[in-house]
Scaffold this motif. Structure first.
Motif, PDB file in Angstrom:
ATOM      1  N   ILE A   1       0.858  -1.163  -0.131  1.00 15.80           N
ATOM      2  CA  ILE A   1      -0.034  -0.106  -0.036  1.00 15.80           C
ATOM      3  C   ILE A   1       0.860   1.422   0.056  1.00 15.80           C
ATOM      4  N   SER A   2       0.181   2.382  -0.005  1.00 12.45           N
ATOM      5  CA  SER A   2       0.923   3.747  -0.385  1.00 12.45           C
ATOM      6  C   SER A   2       2.079   3.908   1.002  1.00 12.45           C
ATOM      7  N   ASN A   3       1.342   3.630   2.057  1.00 14.72           N
ATOM      8  CA  ASN A   3       2.072   3.888   3.500  1.00 14.72           C
ATOM      9  C   ASN A   3       1.667   2.919   4.556  1.00 14.72           C
ATOM     10  N   ILE A   4       2.372   2.757   5.302  1.00 12.58           N
ATOM     11  CA  ILE A   4       2.082   1.682   6.478  1.00 12.58           C
ATOM     12  C   ILE A   4       1.508   2.615   7.664  1.00 12.58           C
ATOM     13  N   SER A   5       1.574   3.903   7.261  1.00 18.38           N
ATOM     14  CA  SER A   5       1.117   4.652   8.441  1.00 18.38           C
ATOM     15  C   SER A   5      -0.140   5.473   8.030  1.00 18.38           C
ATOM     16  N   PRO A   6      -1.574   5.095   8.577  1.00 18.82           N
ATOM     17  CA  PRO A   6      -2.572   5.887   8.060  1.00 18.82           C
ATOM     18  C   PRO A   6      -2.630   7.186   8.163  1.00 18.82           C
ATOM     19  N   PHE A   7      -1.866   7.752   9.114  1.00 17.99           N
ATOM     20  CA  PHE A   7      -1.931   9.264   9.122  1.00 17.99           C
ATOM     21  C   PHE A   7      -1.240   9.704   7.943  1.00 17.99           C
TER      22      PHE A   7
ATOM     23  N   ARG B   1     -13.129   3.416  -5.077  1.00 16.49           N
ATOM     24  CA  ARG B   1     -13.580   4.929  -5.643  1.00 16.49           C
ATOM     25  C   ARG B   1     -12.481   5.806  -5.143  1.00 16.49           C
ATOM     26  N   MET B   2     -11.890   5.845  -3.930  1.00 15.00           N
ATOM     27  CA  MET B   2     -11.135   6.688  -3.588  1.00 15.00           C
ATOM     28  C   MET B   2      -9.841   6.571  -4.331  1.00 15.00           C
ATOM     29  N   ARG B   3      -9.240   5.488  -4.363  1.00 11.90           N
ATOM     30  CA  ARG B   3      -7.989   5.127  -5.072  1.00 11.90           C
ATOM     31  C   ARG B   3      -8.077   5.743  -6.666  1.00 11.90           C
ATOM     32  N   ASP B   4      -9.271   5.265  -7.307  1.00 14.25           N
ATOM     33  CA  ASP B   4      -9.320   5.656  -8.653  1.00 14.25           C
ATOM     34  C   ASP B   4      -9.386   7.357  -8.748  1.00 14.25           C
ATOM     35  N   ARG B   5      -9.960   7.867  -7.824  1.00 15.40           N
ATOM     36  CA  ARG B   5     -10.223   9.346  -7.796  1.00 15.40           C
ATOM     37  C   ARG B   5      -8.930  10.204  -7.696  1.00 15.40           C
ATOM     38  N   PHE B   6      -8.149   9.592  -6.506  1.00 16.83           N
ATOM     39  CA  PHE B   6      -7.248  10.417  -5.839  1.00 16.83           C
ATOM     40  C   PHE B   6      -5.657   9.906  -6.590  1.00 16.83           C
ATOM     41  N   TYR B   7      -5.408   8.507  -7.047  1.00 15.20           N
ATOM     42  CA  TYR B   7      -4.173   8.167  -7.077  1.00 15.20           C
ATOM     43  C   TYR B   7      -4.034   7.289  -8.564  1.00 15.20           C
ATOM     44  N   PRO B   8      -4.017   8.362  -9.614  1.00 18.42           N
ATOM     45  CA  PRO B   8      -3.790   7.521 -10.882  1.00 18.42           C
ATOM     46  C   PRO B   8      -2.225   7.006 -10.886  1.00 18.42           C
ATOM     47  N   ASP B   9      -1.466   7.221  -9.982  1.00 23.30           N
ATOM     48  CA  ASP B   9      -0.210   6.634  -9.766  1.00 23.30           C
ATOM     49  C   ASP B   9      -0.016   5.851  -8.597  1.00 23.30           C
ATOM     50  N   TRP B  10      -1.221   5.094  -8.435  1.00 17.25           N
ATOM     51  CA  TRP B  10      -0.974   4.235  -6.863  1.00 17.25           C
ATOM     52  C   TRP B  10      -0.034   3.110  -7.252  1.00 17.25           C
ATOM     53  N   GLU B  11       0.024   2.429  -8.508  1.00 24.12           N
ATOM     54  CA  GLU B  11       0.776   1.378  -8.601  1.00 24.12           C
ATOM     55  C   GLU B  11       2.335   1.745  -8.257  1.00 24.12           C
ATOM     56  N   GLN B  12       2.561   3.019  -8.896  1.00 22.66           N
ATOM     57  CA  GLN B  12       4.105   3.639  -8.766  1.00 22.66           C
ATOM     58  C   GLN B  12       4.198   3.875  -7.247  1.00 22.66           C
ATOM     59  N   LEU B  13       3.276   4.253  -6.245  1.00 28.83           N
ATOM     60  CA  LEU B  13       3.373   4.588  -4.981  1.00 28.83           C
ATOM     61  C   LEU B  13       3.547   3.411  -4.331  1.00 28.83           C
ATOM     62  N   CYS B  14       3.162   2.353  -4.765  1.00 30.02           N
ATOM     63  CA  CYS B  14       3.155   1.109  -3.882  1.00 30.02           C
ATOM     64  C   CYS B  14       4.372   0.442  -4.330  1.00 30.02           C
ATOM     65  N   LYS B  15       5.487   0.827  -4.836  1.00 31.55           N
ATOM     66  CA  LYS B  15       6.589   0.534  -5.078  1.00 31.55           C
ATOM     67  C   LYS B  15       7.333   0.895  -3.982  1.00 31.55           C
ATOM     68  N   PRO B  16       8.481   0.404  -3.407  1.00 35.98           N
ATOM     69  CA  PRO B  16       9.087   1.060  -2.262  1.00 35.98           C
ATOM     70  C   PRO B  16       9.984   2.407  -2.761  1.00 35.98           C
ATOM     71  N   SER B  17      10.153   3.099  -1.845  1.00 34.03           N
ATOM     72  CA  SER B  17      11.125   4.268  -2.035  1.00 34.03           C
ATOM     73  C   SER B  17      11.062   5.010  -3.307  1.00 34.03           C
ATOM     74  N   SER B  18       9.516   5.077  -3.669  1.00 37.49           N
ATOM     75  CA  SER B  18       9.403   5.901  -4.894  1.00 37.49           C
ATOM     76  C   SER B  18       9.231   7.345  -4.522  1.00 37.49           C
ATOM     77  N   SER B  19       9.578   8.374  -5.056  1.00 36.71           N
ATOM     78  CA  SER B  19       9.562   9.630  -4.699  1.00 36.71           C
ATOM     79  C   SER B  19       8.466  10.372  -5.796  1.00 36.71           C
ATOM     80  N   SER B  20       7.610  11.168  -5.204  1.00 36.46           N
ATOM     81  CA  SER B  20       6.562  11.696  -6.031  1.00 36.46           C
ATOM     82  C   SER B  20       7.186  12.984  -6.441  1.00 36.46           C
TER      83      SER B  20
END
Ligand SMILES: N[C@@H](CCC(=O)N[C@@H](CS)C(=O)NCC(=O)O)C(=O)O
Length: 305
Positions: free
Chosen positions: A73-79, A286-305
């Motif tokens: 997932i994009s981060n293990i911290s929900p915050f 729905r949330m992922r589709d709306r806000f994270y077109p880059d979701w797969e990229q973010l779920c790779k480790p140490s990716s920087s946005s």
């Protein structure tokens, strides 16, 4: 004879005093040098691979300092997930800085904005909104705001302890086993090496004081399921918690629900939601589709946005 004895005694005393003083000096030097070595080594380990903070200077850009992304997932911290999603919702400029160095409050995430560190996601939301002349959830009624605060506190102060207890204490190995070798970036490896045992030790004290680890597993699952059912019932058939447009509560809920539903742990409330609260699963998509077109990229480790 008497004065000879006196001399011997004095010599003996002087000798003992000299040895004690010498011993103390050696000890002080050893401890001092040892401490300096430890400090340098500690700094070398903790700062290796870290971004130099003095470079985080772009005006009016939010630097979001978060634990490294370690995949799944994009981060293990929900915050962190809450903040990243909310920054996207209100459309403010941010840049991710992955770090294992906590804020002055000793937690993650935190931000640096115009050179100032702000910690704790609840206060970050207020400060960012003010800085960018935005209002938090401007279209909610007073009653909806109350519901938003109550659900957020439920997730952030109660639900979180149920799944954190499961993954940090109860099924620690299952949790850390989720993150494959290739899914661990340089920083993530460092965190996993030093993280789990330290986290477990701190968690034992914290979870006992909070109360969750005084309960049986069945009691803990039932608390989680009650919270999740309440969320599911409130969402009902709506797209988002307050209708057609997402708000801060949707970001909070997304942050926690992906920890429960998308990490694929054998945490019983996950199966409960999958079977009994299907609208929450659809909400996440729905949330992922709306806000994270880059979701797969973010779920790779140490990716920087
Ligand atoms: N109230 C804080 C909670 C942040 C928090 O609990 N962060 C966790 C990571 S998910 C953390 O840093 N835990 C370490 C600790 O509390 O010692 C916020 O809203 O930012």
């Amino acid at each position: 004879m008497g004065s000879k004895m006196n001399n011997l005694t004095e010599d003996g005393t002087v000798g003992i005093v000299a040895s004690v003083v010498g011993g103390v000096v050696v000890c002080v030097l050893t401890v001092g040098i040892g401490y300096q070595l430890y400090r340098h080594l500690y700094r070398a380990i903790t700062l290796s691979g870290e971004t130099d903070r003095s470079t985080l200077t772009q005006p009016d850009l939010i630097y979001l300092l978060m634990l490294p992304r370690i995949g799944v997932i994009s981060n293990i911290s929900p915050f962190t997930v809450k903040l990243e999603t909310w920054f996207r919702l209100i459309d403010v400029p941010y840049r991710v800085v992955e770090t294992t160095l906590p804020s002055s409050k000793r937690q993650f995430p935190y931000i640096i904005l115009n050179g100032v560190e702000i910690a704790d996601s609840r206060f970050i939301v207020e400060r960012v909104a003010k800085h960018f002349n935005k209002k938090v959830d401007p279209n909610l009624s007073a009653e909806e705001r109350s519901v938003s605060v109550a659900f957020s506190r439920m997730l952030e102060e109660n639900t979180i302890y149920t799944y954190a207890w499961y993954r940090v204490l109860f099924q620690h190995a299952e949790y850390w086993g989720l993150f494959s070798e290739e899914n661990k970036g340089v920083l993530a490896k460092k965190m996993l090496k030093y993280g789990p045992t330290l986290m477990e030790r701190a968690a034992k004290v914290k979870f006992w004081q909070q109360g969750v680890s005084r309960l049986s597993p069945a009691e803990i699952y039932s608390l989680a399921e009650t919270d999740l059912k309440a969320l599911s019932d409130y969402l009902g058939t709506k797209d988002y918690f307050f209708g057609e447009e997402p708000t801060l509560l949707d970001c909070v809920a997304f942050g926690h629900l992906i920890q429960i539903l998308w990490l694929k742990l054998n945490f019983p409330p996950r199966f409960y939601v999958e079977n009994e609260c299907k609208n929450l699963s659809r909400f996440l998509d729905r949330m992922r589709d709306r806000f994270y077109p880059d979701w797969e990229q973010l779920c790779k480790p140490s990716s920087s946005s």
